[in-house]
Enzyme design. Structure first.
Site, PDB file in Angstrom:
ATOM      1  N   MET A  96      -8.608  -8.397  -3.210  1.00 52.35           N
ATOM      2  CA  MET A  96      -9.067  -9.643  -3.821  1.00 52.35           C
ATOM      3  C   MET A  96     -10.589  -9.748  -3.685  1.00 52.35           C
ATOM      4  O   MET A  96     -11.159 -10.830  -3.828  1.00 52.35           O
ATOM      5  CB  MET A  96      -8.371 -10.847  -3.189  1.00 52.35           C
ATOM      6  CG  MET A  96      -6.857 -10.807  -3.421  1.00 52.35           C
ATOM      7  SD  MET A  96      -6.055 -12.423  -3.389  1.00 52.35           S
ATOM      8  CE  MET A  96      -6.433 -12.951  -1.749  1.00 52.35           C
ATOM      9  N   HIS A 143     -11.690  -3.133   4.049  1.00 49.89           N
ATOM     10  CA  HIS A 143     -11.454  -2.605   2.694  1.00 49.89           C
ATOM     11  C   HIS A 143     -12.057  -1.200   2.547  1.00 49.89           C
ATOM     12  O   HIS A 143     -11.491  -0.344   1.869  1.00 49.89           O
ATOM     13  CB  HIS A 143     -12.090  -3.519   1.640  1.00 49.89           C
ATOM     14  CG  HIS A 143     -11.506  -4.892   1.590  1.00 49.89           C
ATOM     15  ND1 HIS A 143     -12.152  -5.996   2.085  1.00 49.89           N
ATOM     16  CD2 HIS A 143     -10.328  -5.342   1.100  1.00 49.89           C
ATOM     17  CE1 HIS A 143     -11.413  -7.073   1.893  1.00 49.89           C
ATOM     18  NE2 HIS A 143     -10.293  -6.708   1.310  1.00 49.89           N
ATOM     19  N   ARG A 157     -11.736 -14.114   5.249  1.00 55.18           N
ATOM     20  CA  ARG A 157     -11.832 -15.532   5.599  1.00 55.18           C
ATOM     21  C   ARG A 157     -12.536 -15.764   6.937  1.00 55.18           C
ATOM     22  O   ARG A 157     -12.813 -16.905   7.286  1.00 55.18           O
ATOM     23  CB  ARG A 157     -10.435 -16.153   5.638  1.00 55.18           C
ATOM     24  CG  ARG A 157      -9.782 -16.242   4.251  1.00 55.18           C
ATOM     25  CD  ARG A 157      -8.398 -16.823   4.330  1.00 55.18           C
ATOM     26  NE  ARG A 157      -7.826 -17.118   3.031  1.00 55.18           N
ATOM     27  CZ  ARG A 157      -6.812 -16.437   2.480  1.00 55.18           C
ATOM     28  NH1 ARG A 157      -6.265 -15.415   3.119  1.00 55.18           N
ATOM     29  NH2 ARG A 157      -6.352 -16.786   1.290  1.00 55.18           N
TER      30      ARG A 157
HETATM   31  O1  PAF Z   1      -3.902  -8.194   0.372  1.00 54.11           O
HETATM   32  C1  PAF Z   1      -4.492  -8.674  -0.616  1.00 54.11           C
HETATM   33  O2  PAF Z   1      -5.724  -8.693  -0.678  1.00 54.11           O
HETATM   34  C2  PAF Z   1      -3.674  -9.255  -1.761  1.00 54.11           C
HETATM   35  O3  PAF Z   1      -2.530  -9.890  -1.314  1.00 54.11           O
HETATM   36  C3  PAF Z   1      -3.329  -8.197  -2.839  1.00 54.11           C
HETATM   37  C4  PAF Z   1      -2.419  -7.123  -2.280  1.00 54.11           C
HETATM   38  C5  PAF Z   1      -4.604  -7.569  -3.372  1.00 54.11           C
HETATM   39  C6  PAF Z   1      -2.600  -8.869  -3.996  1.00 54.11           C
HETATM   40  O4  PAF Z   1      -3.371  -9.864  -4.582  1.00 54.11           O
END
Ligand code: PAF
Length: 276
Positions: free
Chosen positions: A22, A29, A186
């Site tokens: 997201m 990430h 967050r």
């Molecule tokens: O983990 C996340 O960031 C979200 O739940 C995902 C898997 C991208 C789905 O919107």
């Protein structure tokens, strides 16, 4: 690195690795993208989409951080070949309702996320199924930080072997700050005293990892979370695969916590030592 803004431009990139996110990318990430690169499968496609259907009214959909320029730089530096940045109409076209796949049992296990965020996993499975259909990956990478989500996506993929042929879900361990706090987009909302209190989550989990039996581990977690003045949604020990309550000592178990500090909801989990 290619920037893809429309779903129809994804088709030529099928057969690669998908890293659904997201956005608001952080080192957690980057670890997902690095794990995607390490599979050796190309192309590595990172999707960035703040999915409205997984937020309930009153949750933080509107204020969820959106940091596209720095996200693109981070994805490229981590080795992504393409970033898919659709808008809501592209993912949810008005003329083509996107079905919610049947929820696997692990999504509605009592006492976990579904009890606190009803409808959340319906939104997650809806968007992830749509992303799988559009991107046609043979690998998809998800973090262990959202442990129940990982299990839900694995179960969904297993249930549809023909729809997503050869798709394997690649789990990636949680990335933590030096003091143990699990990285999350967050965390930026925590003020310094809240951030200190947030450390109660990993302290609780680390204590639970070595405490047996499960009931004692659960009370140890609750005590640690309350010491840090956290509002506890759940603090439980579950079977690491099914997320059902633990009935014997032979199978791997996981400690799972969700707790709130100020306006921030923290979730985290830990593998527990095997008790012989
Ligand atoms: O983990 C996340 O960031 C979200 O739940 C995902 C898997 C991208 C789905 O919107």
């Amino acid at each position: 690195m290619e920037l893809i803004e429309h779903a129809d431009a994804l088709a030529p990139l099928s057969g690669g690795v998908l890293v659904p996110t997201m956005g608001a990318l952080h080192a957690g990430h980057v670890a997902l993208i690095s794990a995607a690169v390490a599979t050796g499968v190309r192309p590595v496609v990172v999707s960035i989409f703040v999915n409205p259907t997984q937020f309930a009214p009153g949750e933080d959909y509107e204020r969820y951080p959106r940091t596209l320029q720095s996200d693109l730089a981070a994805a490229e530096a981590a080795g992504a070949d393409a970033v898919f940045v659709p808008d809501v109409d592209d993912i949810y076209p008005a003329a083509l309702p996107v079905p919610v796949p049947p929820l696997p049992a692990v999504a509605t296990e009592p006492g976990l996320e579904d009890a606190c965020r009803p409808g959340h996993f319906a939104g997650v499975t809806q968007v992830v199924a749509r992303l799988f259909d559009l991107a046609g990956p043979i690998r998809a990478v998800f973090g262990e930080k959202d442990y129940q989500q990982l299990r839900v996506i694995e179960a969904m993929a297993r249930a549809h072997p023909r729809r997503w042929q050869d798709l394997q879900i690649v789990p990636v361990p949680t990335v933590r700050a030096d003091d143990g706090l699990a990285l999350s987009s967050r965390n930026r909302y925590l003020d310094p005293p809240e951030r200190d209190r947030a450390l109660g989550v990993i302290r609780a989990l680390r204590a639970a990892a070595e405490t047996h039996p499960p009931e004692l581990a659960e009370s140890v977690m609750l005590a640690a979370l309350r010491t840090h003045d956290l509002d506890v949604d759940y603090a439980v020990v579950r079977d690491a695969s099914t997320l059902r309550p633990v009935t014997g000592s032979a199978r791997p178990t996981r400690g799972l916590v969700a707790a709130r500090v100020g306006s921030v909801r923290l979730i985290d989990n830990i593998a527990r030592s095997v008790h012989t």
